[in-house]
Design an enzyme around this catalytic site. Structure first.
Site, PDB file in Angstrom:
ATOM      1  NE  ARG A   1      -6.553  -5.968 -34.530  1.00 32.55           N
ATOM      2  CZ  ARG A   1      -6.189  -6.341 -33.255  1.00 32.55           C
ATOM      3  NH1 ARG A   1      -6.351  -7.661 -32.956  1.00 32.55           N
ATOM      4  NH2 ARG A   1      -5.245  -5.475 -33.019  1.00 32.55           N
ATOM      5  CB  CYS A   2      -7.468 -13.698 -36.047  1.00 38.33           C
ATOM      6  SG  CYS A   2      -8.703 -13.044 -35.140  1.00 38.33           S
TER       7      CYS A   2
END
Length: 407
Positions: free
Chosen positions: A396-397
């Site tokens: 996600r990052c």
């Protein structure tokens, strides 16, 4: 897909912005790790192989992958008059204040990186003193400085494209980041959203020149009406107040509730998406250290251009269930095993990228958490992560969705 459309964390992902790790990682040294927010030095060739595998998996799943560096280069190619303005801004924000050095650096870049993409990549990679011409500037700093000294620091965190700007429904927050090291990353987003034909005209709910810090890892789209934002090490409550007013006063935005989650200030809970991440309509991964009651501030419009706030001290599952619209299941990183949870949380076991409801991209190394997710009926798309994980950020990052289909 002109503009942006991200009204959930789980709708079918159609377009995503990535940054392929580059030479900025080569300018990491043990002495600069703390300043540049790293705990270790990734091995660049393997990190690039792993990132390429990530991008290929997304394409294979039908996602359009665009790169931050390409978008910025396209802006400058379409508007060559912006090149000098951009360079002047980049040099200033790198901390260069003497006219002599401004000219030396600008001449160096223009002489050696005439191609737009090459120039953009060099601004991301940084410059050390030994790269510059061996001129006698008659400056004391040059006489006493180590030739390996960084003149313009690199941006090694750029492959975490989640943080510099964040899509909120059909708008964007161009963030003011917590550290000076990372705040320069938002220059690229500023130009892209002002000038790139794919994004120009996108409503802007926050700008990098505003006073308070906010980062994309703290911003989660629960649904088209509800936005979650973490009050964290990296995001200040004042920024949430400002972004709430801007969203509520935008007549085109359907968001009518912002949930501000007050999370512990620590490296382990850096952003809200390291605490919990939605992976299906009724399922979230969660950091096991946050299972108890959590203070949540419910922010809604007051009908007069301002906001009203209600404090809630409740179990996370109850709050999420209310706003998701059905009873949710929280799946702890490591499956509840304390040692496995601490180890895999360190490698972002609960920081997954949802590409469709119940289908998530995960790091290979978090095998305990991955097994638990599969047992809960989640489909996993597994990517290698030996080197990428050294940056302390998960799938996600490493991604900024620009377009998701409606649920």
């Amino acid at each position: 897909m002109q503009g942006v459309n991200v009204k959930s964390e789980i709708g079918n992902l159609k377009k995503v912005i990535l940054h392929r790790p580059g030479d900025e990682l080569l300018n990491l040294t043990p002495n600069t790790l703390e300043e540049l927010l790293f705990d270790d030095i990734p091995f660049l060739p393997v990190a690039q192989e792993e990132h390429d595998a990530f991008a290929k998996i997304l394409r294979d799943e039908g996602v359009e992958v665009v790169y931050l560096e390409d978008l910025m280069a396209e802006v400058l190619d379409a508007h060559p008059e912006l090149r000098e303005k951009f360079l002047d801004q980049w040099i200033f924000e790198a901390g260069i204040r003497t006219d002599t050095y401004k000219e030396i650096i600008k001449d160096y870049i223009n002489s050696n990186y005439a191609g737009t993409k090459d120039m953009v990549m060099k601004t991301m990679a940084g410059i050390n003193l030994q790269e510059l011409p061996q001129e006698n500037t008659h400056l004391l700093v040059d006489m006493v400085s180590d030739r390996s000294k960084l003149v313009c620091a690199p941006m090694p965190n750029l492959y975490f494209t989640r943080d510099p700007f964040a899509m909120i429904g059909n708008g964007v927050s161009i963030n003011r980041m917590y550290s000076q090291t990372r705040n320069r990353e938002t220059i690229y987003g500023d130009y892209i959203f002002k000038y790139h034909p794919d994004f120009v005209g996108t409503p802007e709910y926050y700008h990098r020149d505003m006073t308070f810090h906010i980062e994309g890892g703290d911003i989660l789209n629960i649904n088209e009406h509800v936005l979650a934002i973490g009050i964290s090490q990296r995001t200040e409550p004042d920024a949430i107040d400002a972004i709430a007013r801007n969203i509520f006063n935008d007549e085109t935005s359907p968001i009518d509730t912002i949930l501000a989650f007050n999370i512990p200030v620590s490296r382990a809970f850096m952003h809200l998406d390291t605490v919990f991440t939605q992976i299906d309509r009724d399922k979230f991964t969660i950091h096991p250290g946050i299972m108890g009651p959590l203070t949540v501030f419910e922010i809604t419009p007051d009908g007069k251009g301002g906001t009203k706030i209600r404090e809630r001290n409740e179990e996370l599952s109850g709050v999420l269930s209310e706003y998701v619209g059905e009873k949710v299941t929280l799946i702890p990183c490591g499956g509840g095993d304390r040692i496995a949870a601490e180890r895999e949380q360190w490698n972002d076991g609960s920081n997954t990228l949802c590409i469709a409801p119940g289908t998530v991209v995960v790091f290979e190394r978090n095998d305990v958490t991955n097994k638990v997710l599969e047992e809960k009926g989640i489909k996993l798309v597994v990517i290698p992560s030996a080197e990428l994980s050294r940056g302390r950020g998960g799938p996600r990052c490493m991604s900024m969705p620009a377009w998701r289909e409606a649920l």
